[in-house]
Scaffold this motif. Structure first.
Motif, PDB file in Angstrom:
ATOM      1  N   ILE A 272       0.847  -1.197   0.000  1.00  0.00           N
ATOM      2  CA  ILE A 272       0.000   0.000   0.000  1.00  0.00           C
ATOM      3  C   ILE A 272       0.880   1.243   0.000  1.00  0.00           C
ATOM      4  O   ILE A 272       1.890   1.297   0.684  1.00  0.00           O
ATOM      5  CB  ILE A 272      -0.932  -0.005   1.239  1.00  0.00           C
ATOM      6  CG1 ILE A 272      -2.070  -0.990   1.010  1.00  0.00           C
ATOM      7  CG2 ILE A 272      -1.508   1.372   1.491  1.00  0.00           C
ATOM      8  CD1 ILE A 272      -2.841  -1.274   2.248  1.00  0.00           C
ATOM      9  N   ASN A 273       0.488   2.194  -0.816  1.00  0.00           N
ATOM     10  CA  ASN A 273       1.214   3.449  -0.874  1.00  0.00           C
ATOM     11  C   ASN A 273       0.201   4.588  -0.898  1.00  0.00           C
ATOM     12  O   ASN A 273      -0.429   4.843  -1.910  1.00  0.00           O
ATOM     13  CB  ASN A 273       2.099   3.460  -2.131  1.00  0.00           C
ATOM     14  CG  ASN A 273       2.951   4.684  -2.202  1.00  0.00           C
ATOM     15  OD1 ASN A 273       3.233   5.306  -1.179  1.00  0.00           O
ATOM     16  ND2 ASN A 273       3.359   5.053  -3.403  1.00  0.00           N
ATOM     17  N   ILE A 274       0.021   5.233   0.252  1.00  0.00           N
ATOM     18  CA  ILE A 274      -0.954   6.321   0.349  1.00  0.00           C
ATOM     19  C   ILE A 274      -0.305   7.608  -0.133  1.00  0.00           C
ATOM     20  O   ILE A 274       0.744   8.001   0.375  1.00  0.00           O
ATOM     21  CB  ILE A 274      -1.456   6.497   1.801  1.00  0.00           C
ATOM     22  CG1 ILE A 274      -1.850   5.160   2.410  1.00  0.00           C
ATOM     23  CG2 ILE A 274      -2.595   7.507   1.847  1.00  0.00           C
ATOM     24  CD1 ILE A 274      -3.138   4.590   1.980  1.00  0.00           C
ATOM     25  N   LYS A 275      -0.950   8.250  -1.112  1.00  0.00           N
ATOM     26  CA  LYS A 275      -0.322   9.439  -1.698  1.00  0.00           C
ATOM     27  C   LYS A 275      -0.920  10.735  -1.181  1.00  0.00           C
ATOM     28  O   LYS A 275      -0.253  11.744  -1.111  1.00  0.00           O
ATOM     29  CB  LYS A 275      -0.429   9.384  -3.216  1.00  0.00           C
ATOM     30  CG  LYS A 275       0.569   8.385  -3.810  1.00  0.00           C
ATOM     31  CD  LYS A 275       0.627   8.465  -5.311  1.00  0.00           C
ATOM     32  CE  LYS A 275       1.617   7.441  -5.845  1.00  0.00           C
ATOM     33  NZ  LYS A 275       1.036   6.566  -6.836  1.00  0.00           N
ATOM     34  N   LYS A 276      -2.221  10.737  -0.873  1.00  0.00           N
ATOM     35  CA  LYS A 276      -2.827  11.997  -0.435  1.00  0.00           C
ATOM     36  C   LYS A 276      -3.880  11.727   0.624  1.00  0.00           C
ATOM     37  O   LYS A 276      -4.378  10.607   0.744  1.00  0.00           O
ATOM     38  CB  LYS A 276      -3.439  12.728  -1.623  1.00  0.00           C
ATOM     39  CG  LYS A 276      -4.472  11.891  -2.359  1.00  0.00           C
ATOM     40  CD  LYS A 276      -5.158  12.669  -3.447  1.00  0.00           C
ATOM     41  CE  LYS A 276      -6.252  11.847  -4.083  1.00  0.00           C
ATOM     42  NZ  LYS A 276      -6.972  12.517  -5.140  1.00  0.00           N
TER      43      LYS A 276
ATOM     44  N   ILE B 128       7.452   0.341  -5.558  1.00  0.00           N
ATOM     45  CA  ILE B 128       8.429  -0.330  -4.708  1.00  0.00           C
ATOM     46  C   ILE B 128       9.715   0.480  -4.765  1.00  0.00           C
ATOM     47  O   ILE B 128      10.250   0.733  -5.844  1.00  0.00           O
ATOM     48  CB  ILE B 128       8.689  -1.767  -5.214  1.00  0.00           C
ATOM     49  CG1 ILE B 128       7.406  -2.574  -5.291  1.00  0.00           C
ATOM     50  CG2 ILE B 128       9.728  -2.461  -4.352  1.00  0.00           C
ATOM     51  CD1 ILE B 128       6.689  -2.826  -3.997  1.00  0.00           C
ATOM     52  N   SER B 129      10.182   0.932  -3.591  1.00  0.00           N
ATOM     53  CA  SER B 129      11.389   1.764  -3.628  1.00  0.00           C
ATOM     54  C   SER B 129      12.567   1.128  -2.892  1.00  0.00           C
ATOM     55  O   SER B 129      13.707   1.414  -3.222  1.00  0.00           O
ATOM     56  CB  SER B 129      11.082   3.151  -3.053  1.00  0.00           C
ATOM     57  OG  SER B 129      10.323   3.030  -1.875  1.00  0.00           O
ATOM     58  N   THR B 130      12.320   0.294  -1.915  1.00  0.00           N
ATOM     59  CA  THR B 130      13.447  -0.282  -1.178  1.00  0.00           C
ATOM     60  C   THR B 130      13.555  -1.780  -1.462  1.00  0.00           C
ATOM     61  O   THR B 130      12.640  -2.404  -2.008  1.00  0.00           O
ATOM     62  CB  THR B 130      13.265  -0.082   0.336  1.00  0.00           C
ATOM     63  OG1 THR B 130      12.077  -0.763   0.738  1.00  0.00           O
ATOM     64  CG2 THR B 130      13.186   1.372   0.710  1.00  0.00           C
TER      65      THR B 130
ATOM     66  N   GLN C 141       6.314   4.070   6.062  1.00  0.00           N
ATOM     67  CA  GLN C 141       7.766   4.042   5.886  1.00  0.00           C
ATOM     68  C   GLN C 141       8.203   5.212   5.009  1.00  0.00           C
ATOM     69  O   GLN C 141       7.539   5.538   4.051  1.00  0.00           O
ATOM     70  CB  GLN C 141       8.184   2.732   5.202  1.00  0.00           C
ATOM     71  CG  GLN C 141       7.631   1.500   5.865  1.00  0.00           C
ATOM     72  CD  GLN C 141       8.414   1.099   7.083  1.00  0.00           C
ATOM     73  OE1 GLN C 141       9.632   1.000   7.024  1.00  0.00           O
ATOM     74  NE2 GLN C 141       7.737   0.886   8.179  1.00  0.00           N
ATOM     75  N   LYS C 142       9.326   5.824   5.369  1.00  0.00           N
ATOM     76  CA  LYS C 142       9.808   6.947   4.537  1.00  0.00           C
ATOM     77  C   LYS C 142      11.226   6.701   4.100  1.00  0.00           C
ATOM     78  O   LYS C 142      11.928   5.931   4.682  1.00  0.00           O
ATOM     79  CB  LYS C 142       9.719   8.250   5.312  1.00  0.00           C
ATOM     80  CG  LYS C 142       8.308   8.808   5.201  1.00  0.00           C
ATOM     81  CD  LYS C 142       8.116  10.075   6.010  1.00  0.00           C
ATOM     82  CE  LYS C 142       6.657  10.461   5.997  1.00  0.00           C
ATOM     83  NZ  LYS C 142       6.327  11.291   7.135  1.00  0.00           N
TER      84      LYS C 142
END
Lengths: 87, 150
Positions: free
Chosen positions: A12-16, B67-69, B149-150
């Motif tokens: 999951i990647n929440i953008k806003k 996917i970044s990491t 996660q950042k």
């Protein structure tokens, strides 16, 4: 028995921030026709299932519904969206 | 005796698990299963491992997760195998004699176990019974799924 896996079902990647989306999701999570209610229905109906396939299937589908709560696919979205919203 | 009693309320034959092989007919067209490993990720993206049972919604195309990491990519692979195992689990519940599916299931569970081991050696335990490999308690140190996660 319940076993916790420290991972999501799907990335999951929440953008806003989107509080309306969070509101809609939370009813799907714990509402009257949400995942929680559905999983409990499946897991209770399986006891009266007269055939082996049915027993197995209801157990697995009930678990699958429960995964959405346990793996927090939806819970995670709501929490993240709310977190973003109140930042 | 018990069967006769139940048949009053439940008209289907209990020995045969539903009338006219209900489930089997429903899923008949799944006999040619995908056997290539590429299909794992494909099925994971669509949310359906069985091509013949997938009805796309209008022109909807699944969006690939960002996917970044390295941790995320390894975890994504794990999740893909986990998904396929679950989907085959449901299929096998109603088609318990499908040997191709059983072999696939066994292959995928083995891959899943290998990947889990790889992941856990690098990034800490996924389940509590995976054990603790350092002198400190790893379970409370590794990030939780809901933490951004950042």
């Amino acid at each position: 028995m319940w076993k916790y896996v420290k991972a999501l079902e799907y990335p999951i990647n929440i953008k806003k921030k989107d509080i309306r989306m969070a509101k809609a999701l939370i009813t799907q999570y714990g509402g009257s026709n949400g995942e929680l209610a559905a999983s409990l229905r499946y897991l209770n109906q399986r006891y009266t299932m007269p055939d082996e396939k049915g027993k197995a299937l209801l157990t697995d589908i009930g678990t699958e519904e429960f995964l959405r709560l346990c793996y927090q696919s939806k819970g995670n979205k709501i929490i993240s969206i709310l977190k973003f919203s109140f930042k | 005796m018990m069967n006769n009693f139940l048949n009053q309320f439940y008209p289907y034959s209990i020995d045969n698990n539903y009338p006219n092989n209900y489930y089997q007919n429903m899923m008949k067209n799944t006999s040619n299963l995908n056997t290539s490993e590429n299909e794992v990720f494909n099925g994971f993206m669509k949310g359906n491992y069985f091509d013949s049972l997938y009805d796309p919604y209008k022109n909807y195309q699944p969006i690939e997760p960002t996917i970044s990491t390295e941790r995320e990519s390894l975890l994504e692979e794990l999740q893909a195998y986990n998904f396929v195992i679950t989907d085959l689990n449901l299929y096998l519940d109603v088609n318990p004699n499908d040997t191709t599916a059983i072999n696939l299931f066994n292959n995928y569970t083995n891959s899943y176990k290998k990947l889990t081991k790889m992941f856990e050696e690098k990034y800490g335990p996924l389940t509590i019974e995976s054990g603790n490999k350092t002198n400190t308690w790893q379970w409370i140190q590794t990030p939780w799924p809901w933490e951004v996660q950042k």
